[in-house]
Design a protein around this motif. Structure first.
Motif, mmCIF file in Angstrom:
data_model
loop_
_atom_site.group_PDB
_atom_site.id
_atom_site.type_symbol
_atom_site.label_atom_id
_atom_site.label_comp_id
_atom_site.label_asym_id
_atom_site.label_seq_id
_atom_site.Cartn_x
_atom_site.Cartn_y
_atom_site.Cartn_z
ATOM 1 N N VAL A 192 28.503 14.472 82.636
ATOM 2 C CA VAL A 192 29.462 15.452 83.318
ATOM 3 C C VAL A 192 30.503 15.814 82.628
ATOM 4 O O VAL A 192 31.284 17.200 81.896
ATOM 5 C CB VAL A 192 30.474 14.755 84.184
ATOM 6 C CG1 VAL A 192 30.971 15.880 84.813
ATOM 7 C CG2 VAL A 192 29.251 14.299 85.416
ATOM 8 N N LEU A 193 31.263 15.695 81.647
ATOM 9 C CA LEU A 193 32.258 15.497 80.752
ATOM 10 C C LEU A 193 31.748 16.833 79.470
ATOM 11 O O LEU A 193 32.352 17.578 78.979
ATOM 12 C CB LEU A 193 32.663 14.308 79.962
ATOM 13 C CG LEU A 193 34.141 14.289 80.358
ATOM 14 C CD1 LEU A 193 34.368 12.437 79.923
ATOM 15 C CD2 LEU A 193 35.180 14.739 81.158
ATOM 16 N N ARG A 194 30.417 15.961 79.642
ATOM 17 C CA ARG A 194 29.677 16.875 77.938
ATOM 18 C C ARG A 194 29.257 18.637 78.596
ATOM 19 O O ARG A 194 29.762 19.669 78.023
ATOM 20 C CB ARG A 194 28.527 16.602 77.339
ATOM 21 C CG ARG A 194 28.507 15.475 76.415
ATOM 22 C CD ARG A 194 27.273 14.860 75.706
ATOM 23 N NE ARG A 194 25.906 14.520 76.648
ATOM 24 C CZ ARG A 194 25.858 13.729 76.376
ATOM 25 N NH1 ARG A 194 26.495 12.760 76.342
ATOM 26 N NH2 ARG A 194 24.910 13.525 77.537
ATOM 27 N N THR A 195 28.951 18.421 79.798
ATOM 28 C CA THR A 195 28.852 19.665 80.840
ATOM 29 C C THR A 195 29.889 20.757 80.831
ATOM 30 O O THR A 195 29.792 21.419 80.798
ATOM 31 C CB THR A 195 28.170 19.788 81.484
ATOM 32 O OG1 THR A 195 26.685 18.572 81.969
ATOM 33 C CG2 THR A 195 27.683 20.568 82.687
ATOM 34 N N LEU A 196 31.136 19.701 81.469
ATOM 35 C CA LEU A 196 32.374 20.863 81.560
ATOM 36 C C LEU A 196 32.800 21.398 80.538
ATOM 37 O O LEU A 196 33.332 22.405 80.022
ATOM 38 C CB LEU A 196 32.886 19.932 82.106
ATOM 39 C CG LEU A 196 32.999 19.017 83.369
ATOM 40 C CD1 LEU A 196 33.928 18.363 83.618
ATOM 41 C CD2 LEU A 196 33.360 20.862 84.981
ATOM 42 N N ARG A 197 32.794 20.378 79.218
ATOM 43 C CA ARG A 197 33.538 20.764 77.847
ATOM 44 C C ARG A 197 32.674 21.697 77.129
ATOM 45 O O ARG A 197 33.146 22.424 76.103
ATOM 46 C CB ARG A 197 33.385 19.713 77.375
ATOM 47 C CG ARG A 197 34.951 18.245 77.218
ATOM 48 C CD ARG A 197 34.307 16.987 76.833
ATOM 49 N NE ARG A 197 35.903 16.282 77.014
ATOM 50 C CZ ARG A 197 35.779 14.932 76.506
ATOM 51 N NH1 ARG A 197 34.748 14.488 75.881
ATOM 52 N NH2 ARG A 197 36.579 14.376 76.984
ATOM 53 N N ALA A 198 31.633 21.536 77.662
ATOM 54 C CA ALA A 198 31.086 22.927 76.412
ATOM 55 C C ALA A 198 30.861 24.452 77.443
ATOM 56 O O ALA A 198 30.576 24.857 76.638
ATOM 57 C CB ALA A 198 28.810 22.386 77.089
ATOM 58 N N ALA A 199 31.343 24.290 78.523
ATOM 59 C CA ALA A 199 32.046 25.343 78.849
ATOM 60 C C ALA A 199 33.363 25.714 78.322
ATOM 61 O O ALA A 199 33.581 26.574 80.066
ATOM 62 C CB ALA A 199 31.317 25.832 80.459
ATOM 63 N N ASP A 200 34.229 25.161 78.915
ATOM 64 C CA ASP A 200 36.013 24.945 79.014
ATOM 65 C C ASP A 200 36.584 26.411 78.790
ATOM 66 O O ASP A 200 36.886 26.218 79.979
ATOM 67 C CB ASP A 200 36.139 23.837 78.283
ATOM 68 C CG ASP A 200 36.559 24.562 76.609
ATOM 69 O OD1 ASP A 200 35.648 25.354 76.603
ATOM 70 O OD2 ASP A 200 37.220 23.362 75.627
ATOM 71 N N SER A 201 36.392 27.077 78.302
ATOM 72 C CA SER A 201 37.085 28.126 77.746
ATOM 73 C C SER A 201 36.574 29.106 78.558
ATOM 74 O O SER A 201 36.296 30.327 79.557
ATOM 75 C CB SER A 201 36.680 28.559 76.727
ATOM 76 O OG SER A 201 35.861 28.877 75.697
#
Length: 577
Positions: A192-201
């Motif tokens: 989940v964190l990788r997915t969120l961080r790959a699209a954060d901005s």
């Protein structure tokens, strides 16, 4: 050389490329490019020796790259192709990534190779990675390529001639929302964190939440809270905590899906975005000084190491809302009660601060009133720093600082900056005079003539040039991940130095002399009088400029100041633009 920068936006990487090339004496032009930009007609006006595209999402026309050499900065390792390179690096959990400088041709990302550089991929969001490790590698590769071009003897290597072992990447498609989907019932926290961080901005992760479609921006691990997968568990200073199958994550910001005929929605603190949809949830603040047994995410932290105190903060995009300013001020006031001789502000990787929170202001029922509340809150914070006379205060810039965030740094006794940071100490591009006591702190550091130049030229400057001007006292040349440790060692050394108490006494004396000559309140009153007129004038350019900025509206051409002739500042060496 005469170098023309082509970019889709004057973003962090474009600014850094501009500032670094200017430091090296190159004559720069800029064209901000959309699909409709008539580049074939515009480029000859600049008569460039070389074209550099540090951030471009459209193809360079054949009539441009065939007439003049054009270098494309691709944020992927050798062999990588596609528009989502950095997204894939984070999404896949890569350990290392890279940047390739290519010569433009008919094949997207397929041109001859001028230079490459590799970099590590720490567990951070895409935008943080892009502004730091990727940007460091991009500058290393680009400066090598520019030097090779200037030498006139280097021949770039066609990609098809390179050994397969050197091709570290491979072509990848655009990372789409279907690829980014989170299965809350099955995906572990790490995924989940990788997915969120790959699209954060951008673009965020599309998800269904409380009966609506939202884009989730950013993600941080929660160490103790748990619940039914997908369940909302708590709030913390605007962020939401959501359960995963083996833990939970904090989501700082949300953006609603765009409705037909509506203006582009904006990212906001998650609880503010949800508004009345938000169910009753416990607000669970994080301790300012956590112990090892209760590690959890927080945007403000304080700790001590002997006689040095460290107040570290990290806000999305570097923006400081009214609430964030007030909470940071409360933490600062606490830090002032501690028995330290040196207090460090910042010291994290990535943004230091960028001033008032334009997104929150834009979303307010009364943007003028929220602008006024926000500027007063940040002024209160800066005033507390300026009036701290019982210890030395250091602003540690692990990343970029702009507008009121840059002026917050200048309120400190010393400014330490990572070498890769870019400073934008001006306000006029947002139609503002600015406050944060800059009319006191900026001329005090650089003199009135240079202060006027920086404000009106409104261009980014490197940390090295900022040091030459007097804005920065120490430049720390290190990778982003090492900056915090370097600052810690320097702060401990300063706090233990034999002359620290005499410096504190001298600082107190100077503040008293300056107050007698002209009180801080007078600077604030003059600045805020101008800001009040702007905020509460519905026809002031600030409102349209703010709206365009936060809603990512395309610019109508390239702003004039990016191609204005550089003026020389007579009072300070090395201050040509």
């Amino acid at each position: 050389m005469r170098i023309l920068l082509l970019a889709g936006a004057f973003n962090s990487l474009t600014q850094r490329v501009h500032a670094e090339l200017a430091d090296r004496g190159h004559h720069l032009g800029v064209e901000l490019v959309t699909r409709d930009t008539p580049l074939a007609a515009l480029v000859p006006r600049h008569a460039p020796d070389l074209i550099v595209a540090p951030m471009l999402t459209t193809a360079v026309p054949r009539e441009v790259w065939s007439a003049r050499p054009c270098l494309i900065v691709h944020p992927g390792p050798l062999g990588d192709r596609g528009p989502s390179s950095v997204d894939w690096a984070v999404h896949l959990g890569a350990d290392r990534w890279g940047v390739t400088v290519l010569q433009a041709n008919d094949e997207w990302d397929g041109g001859d190779v001028w230079a490459t550089a590799e970099c590590p991929v720490p567990e951070v969001g895409k935008s943080d990675l892009y502004r730091n490790e990727i940007a460091d590698a991009a500058l290393a590769a680009l400066l090598t390529a520019v030097d090779r071009f200037a030498a006139g003897t280097h021949r770039p290597q066609p990609q098809h001639t390179l050994p397969a072992a050197r091709l570290l990447g491979r072509p990848r498609p655009r990372l789409r929302q279907d690829d980014r989907r989170i299965d809350w019932a099955a995906d572990p926290t790490a995924s989940v964190l990788r997915t969120l961080r790959a699209a954060d901005s951008r673009p965020g992760v599309r998800d269904q939440l409380l009966g609506g479609t939202w884009f989730l921006h950013g993600g941080h691990r929660e160490s103790t809270l748990t619940g039914r997968p997908g369940e909302l568990l708590a709030t913390r200073h605007g962020a939401l905590c959501r359960a995963t199958v083996d833990g939970a994550v904090w989501i700082p910001e949300l953006r609603p899906a765009r409705a037909p005929g509506e203006p582009a929605p904006i990212k906001l603190p998650a609880t503010l975005a949800l508004g009345d949809r938000l169910p009753p949830l416990p607000e669970i603040p994080a301790p300012l000084e956590p112990d090892d047994a209760h590690r959890t995410w927080a945007d403000i932290r304080y700790h001590e190491d002997g006689p040095a105190g460290f107040l570290r903060f990290s806000f999305p995009g570097g923006a400081l809302s009214t609430d964030q300013c007030r909470r940071l001020l409360a933490a600062y006031e606490y830090a002032r009660t501690r028995p330290t001789s040196v207090l460090v502000l910042g010291g994290q990787r990535d943004f230091f601060a960028n001033g008032i929170h334009l997104n929150v202001i834009e979303a307010a029922a009364d943007p003028a009133a929220e602008s006024w509340a926000n500027i007063n809150a940040i002024d209160d914070l800066v005033h507390a720093v300026l009036t701290t006379t019982d210890r030395l205060v250091v602003a540690a810039l692990g990343g970029n600082a702009a507008a009121g965030g840059a002026m917050l740094a200048l309120a400190a006794d010393e400014v330490w900056s990572r070498a890769a940071a870019v400073l934008n100490p001006h306000y006029r591009l947002m139609g503002l005079h600015g406050s944060e006591y800059w009319t006191y702190t900026l001329p005090r550091r650089v003199g009135p003539e240079t202060a006027d130049y920086l404000m009106h030229r409104a261009l980014p400057i490197t940390a090295a040039r900022a040091q030459r001007l007097g804005l920065v006292d120490r430049v720390v040349d290190c990778p982003a991940g090492e900056f915090g440790d370097r600052v810690g060692r320097l702060a401990r050394r300063l706090a233990a130095s034999p002359g620290v108490q005499s410096r504190i006494a001298a600082k107190k004396d100077r503040r008293e002399r300056d107050e007698a000559a002209r009180p801080l309140a007078a600077y604030r009153d003059d600045e805020l009088a101008r800001m009040h007129r702007t905020f509460f004038d519905p026809d002031a350019p600030y409102h349209a400029l703010r709206r365009a900025f936060v809603r990512k509206e395309p610019s109508a051409g390239t702003p004039e100041h990016l191609n204005a002739p550089a003026a020389r500042v007579g009072c300070t060496a090395g201050t040509t633009g």
